[in-house]
Design a protein around this motif. Sequence first.
Motif, PDB file in Angstrom:
ATOM      1  N   ALA A  91       0.806  -1.227   0.000  1.00  0.00           N
ATOM      2  CA  ALA A  91       0.000   0.000   0.000  1.00  0.00           C
ATOM      3  C   ALA A  91       0.837   1.275   0.000  1.00  0.00           C
ATOM      4  O   ALA A  91       0.479   2.254  -0.642  1.00  0.00           O
ATOM      5  N   ASP A  92       1.947   1.281   0.722  1.00  0.00           N
ATOM      6  CA  ASP A  92       2.706   2.528   0.857  1.00  0.00           C
ATOM      7  C   ASP A  92       3.906   2.635  -0.079  1.00  0.00           C
ATOM      8  O   ASP A  92       4.785   3.460   0.117  1.00  0.00           O
ATOM      9  N   VAL A  93       3.941   1.806  -1.134  1.00  0.00           N
ATOM     10  CA  VAL A  93       4.998   1.902  -2.143  1.00  0.00           C
ATOM     11  C   VAL A  93       4.334   2.297  -3.460  1.00  0.00           C
ATOM     12  O   VAL A  93       3.626   1.506  -4.064  1.00  0.00           O
ATOM     13  N   PRO A  94       4.526   3.535  -3.899  1.00  0.00           N
ATOM     14  CA  PRO A  94       3.878   3.989  -5.134  1.00  0.00           C
ATOM     15  C   PRO A  94       4.433   3.272  -6.361  1.00  0.00           C
ATOM     16  O   PRO A  94       5.544   2.740  -6.342  1.00  0.00           O
ATOM     17  N   ASP A  95       3.637   3.242  -7.446  1.00  0.00           N
ATOM     18  CA  ASP A  95       4.108   2.659  -8.698  1.00  0.00           C
ATOM     19  C   ASP A  95       5.444   3.280  -9.084  1.00  0.00           C
ATOM     20  O   ASP A  95       5.607   4.490  -9.051  1.00  0.00           O
ATOM     21  N   GLY A  96       6.391   2.440  -9.440  1.00  0.00           N
ATOM     22  CA  GLY A  96       7.714   2.930  -9.813  1.00  0.00           C
ATOM     23  C   GLY A  96       8.533   3.380  -8.625  1.00  0.00           C
ATOM     24  O   GLY A  96       9.587   3.966  -8.797  1.00  0.00           O
ATOM     25  N   GLY A  97       8.060   3.087  -7.431  1.00  0.00           N
ATOM     26  CA  GLY A  97       8.729   3.595  -6.251  1.00  0.00           C
ATOM     27  C   GLY A  97       9.612   2.610  -5.534  1.00  0.00           C
ATOM     28  O   GLY A  97       9.767   2.701  -4.316  1.00  0.00           O
ATOM     29  N   SER A  98      10.190   1.672  -6.253  1.00  0.00           N
ATOM     30  CA  SER A  98      11.114   0.746  -5.600  1.00  0.00           C
ATOM     31  C   SER A  98      11.990   0.069  -6.643  1.00  0.00           C
ATOM     32  O   SER A  98      11.713   0.111  -7.839  1.00  0.00           O
ATOM     33  N   MET A  99      13.040  -0.544  -6.157  1.00  0.00           N
ATOM     34  CA  MET A  99      13.920  -1.361  -6.993  1.00  0.00           C
ATOM     35  C   MET A  99      14.442  -2.493  -6.128  1.00  0.00           C
ATOM     36  O   MET A  99      14.202  -2.522  -4.923  1.00  0.00           O
ATOM     37  N   PHE A 100      15.136  -3.437  -6.753  1.00  0.00           N
ATOM     38  CA  PHE A 100      15.631  -4.613  -6.050  1.00  0.00           C
ATOM     39  C   PHE A 100      17.133  -4.735  -6.263  1.00  0.00           C
ATOM     40  O   PHE A 100      17.654  -4.353  -7.312  1.00  0.00           O
ATOM     41  N   ARG A 101      17.804  -5.297  -5.263  1.00  0.00           N
ATOM     42  CA  ARG A 101      19.248  -5.549  -5.339  1.00  0.00           C
ATOM     43  C   ARG A 101      19.487  -6.962  -4.824  1.00  0.00           C
ATOM     44  O   ARG A 101      18.988  -7.337  -3.767  1.00  0.00           O
ATOM     45  N   TRP A 102      20.242  -7.744  -5.580  1.00  0.00           N
ATOM     46  CA  TRP A 102      20.545  -9.117  -5.188  1.00  0.00           C
ATOM     47  C   TRP A 102      22.038  -9.311  -5.334  1.00  0.00           C
ATOM     48  O   TRP A 102      22.582  -9.292  -6.442  1.00  0.00           O
ATOM     49  N   ILE A 103      22.733  -9.485  -4.219  1.00  0.00           N
ATOM     50  CA  ILE A 103      24.190  -9.646  -4.224  1.00  0.00           C
ATOM     51  C   ILE A 103      24.532 -11.076  -3.825  1.00  0.00           C
ATOM     52  O   ILE A 103      24.071 -11.560  -2.786  1.00  0.00           O
ATOM     53  N   ARG A 104      25.351 -11.723  -4.665  1.00  0.00           N
ATOM     54  CA  ARG A 104      25.799 -13.092  -4.370  1.00  0.00           C
ATOM     55  C   ARG A 104      27.286 -13.214  -4.678  1.00  0.00           C
ATOM     56  O   ARG A 104      27.797 -12.552  -5.581  1.00  0.00           O
ATOM     57  N   GLN A 105      27.968 -14.066  -3.927  1.00  0.00           N
ATOM     58  CA  GLN A 105      29.374 -14.331  -4.207  1.00  0.00           C
ATOM     59  C   GLN A 105      29.473 -15.148  -5.483  1.00  0.00           C
ATOM     60  O   GLN A 105      28.710 -16.106  -5.678  1.00  0.00           O
ATOM     61  N   VAL A 106      30.391 -14.775  -6.347  1.00  0.00           N
ATOM     62  CA  VAL A 106      30.572 -15.485  -7.609  1.00  0.00           C
ATOM     63  C   VAL A 106      30.861 -16.961  -7.347  1.00  0.00           C
ATOM     64  O   VAL A 106      30.349 -17.841  -8.050  1.00  0.00           O
ATOM     65  N   ALA A 107      31.641 -17.255  -6.317  1.00  0.00           N
ATOM     66  CA  ALA A 107      32.003 -18.642  -6.017  1.00  0.00           C
ATOM     67  C   ALA A 107      30.798 -19.512  -5.666  1.00  0.00           C
ATOM     68  O   ALA A 107      30.878 -20.738  -5.769  1.00  0.00           O
ATOM     69  N   THR A 108      29.674 -18.912  -5.280  1.00  0.00           N
ATOM     70  CA  THR A 108      28.480 -19.690  -4.906  1.00  0.00           C
ATOM     71  C   THR A 108      27.457 -19.787  -6.031  1.00  0.00           C
ATOM     72  O   THR A 108      26.437 -20.451  -5.859  1.00  0.00           O
ATOM     73  N   LEU A 109      27.718 -19.140  -7.160  1.00  0.00           N
ATOM     74  CA  LEU A 109      26.766 -19.180  -8.267  1.00  0.00           C
ATOM     75  C   LEU A 109      26.762 -20.568  -8.896  1.00  0.00           C
ATOM     76  O   LEU A 109      27.802 -21.239  -8.949  1.00  0.00           O
ATOM     77  N   PRO A 110      25.602 -20.986  -9.412  1.00  0.00           N
ATOM     78  CA  PRO A 110      25.554 -22.297 -10.075  1.00  0.00           C
ATOM     79  C   PRO A 110      26.399 -22.312 -11.336  1.00  0.00           C
ATOM     80  O   PRO A 110      26.508 -21.294 -12.029  1.00  0.00           O
ATOM     81  N   LEU A 111      26.990 -23.444 -11.616  1.00  0.00           N
ATOM     82  CA  LEU A 111      27.770 -23.588 -12.833  1.00  0.00           C
ATOM     83  C   LEU A 111      26.846 -23.609 -14.034  1.00  0.00           C
ATOM     84  O   LEU A 111      25.721 -24.097 -13.951  1.00  0.00           O
ATOM     85  N   PRO A 112      27.294 -23.083 -15.188  1.00  0.00           N
ATOM     86  CA  PRO A 112      26.451 -23.109 -16.384  1.00  0.00           C
ATOM     87  C   PRO A 112      26.127 -24.543 -16.790  1.00  0.00           C
ATOM     88  O   PRO A 112      26.949 -25.454 -16.605  1.00  0.00           O
ATOM     89  N   ALA A 113      24.931 -24.730 -17.335  1.00  0.00           N
ATOM     90  CA  ALA A 113      24.541 -26.057 -17.818  1.00  0.00           C
ATOM     91  C   ALA A 113      25.434 -26.434 -18.993  1.00  0.00           C
ATOM     92  O   ALA A 113      25.727 -25.612 -19.843  1.00  0.00           O
ATOM     93  N   ARG A 114      25.873 -27.670 -19.007  1.00  0.00           N
ATOM     94  CA  ARG A 114      26.714 -28.150 -20.111  1.00  0.00           C
ATOM     95  C   ARG A 114      25.835 -28.931 -21.082  1.00  0.00           C
ATOM     96  O   ARG A 114      25.015 -29.720 -20.663  1.00  0.00           O
ATOM     97  N   PRO A 115      26.041 -28.710 -22.381  1.00  0.00           N
ATOM     98  CA  PRO A 115      25.245 -29.451 -23.365  1.00  0.00           C
ATOM     99  C   PRO A 115      25.512 -30.940 -23.261  1.00  0.00           C
ATOM    100  O   PRO A 115      26.655 -31.361 -23.056  1.00  0.00           O
ATOM    101  N   GLN A 116      24.453 -31.734 -23.370  1.00  0.00           N
ATOM    102  CA  GLN A 116      24.608 -33.184 -23.326  1.00  0.00           C
ATOM    103  C   GLN A 116      24.832 -33.685 -24.739  1.00  0.00           C
ATOM    104  O   GLN A 116      24.276 -33.162 -25.687  1.00  0.00           O
ATOM    105  N   GLY A 117      25.622 -34.694 -24.838  1.00  0.00           N
ATOM    106  CA  GLY A 117      25.846 -35.197 -26.194  1.00  0.00           C
ATOM    107  C   GLY A 117      26.882 -36.213 -26.304  1.00  0.00           C
ATOM    108  O   GLY A 117      27.626 -36.710 -25.693  1.00  0.00           O
TER     109      GLY A 117
END
Length: 155
Positions: free
Chosen positions: A129-155
């Motif tokens: 109720a008290d956050v007007p349209d366009g009145g916020s943003m988001f921030r997500w900080i993660r350590q690179v070492a904890t990020l999931p590894l990219p999916a590898r193509p199967q084949g």
Amino acid sequence: MAKLLGRLLGAKERQPADLITGVAGPGKKGGWSVVWAGDGSWPPRVHAETLTQAADQAAEAVTALYAQVPPVDGANFQLAIYPWDYQGGPMFDVSGGAGAYTAHDIQGSDQSVSGATLEELVEAVHRLADVPDGGSMFRWIRQVATLPLPARPQG
């Protein structure tokens, strides 16, 4: 071609910094885009149908980038999410992951929302109720070492 020419001429490639920032927002032709900011090198732009997919692809791109260079101790990936034309207001810190995201206002209101997807977080903040349209943003900080590894193509 420019990278190859630079290597042949002895130019030093920029290495990723200890902080890489992706800026996510609605794409011009629909979906979501992630562009990069900061010192050092960064991956190519990311585009996906949903915000959650764009965030996942951005994390994979960051992981792939950092995998190509010597370890950068304490490197962080910060994703700034602007779901609408931001006009100032609360900043919500995102935590968690797939199926269990939480966002907490870090600018004093002590409000929190949760959702199974990033889209649900955005919608939950939009309903506050008290956050007007366009009145916020988001921030997500993660350590690179904890990020999931990219999916590898199967084949």
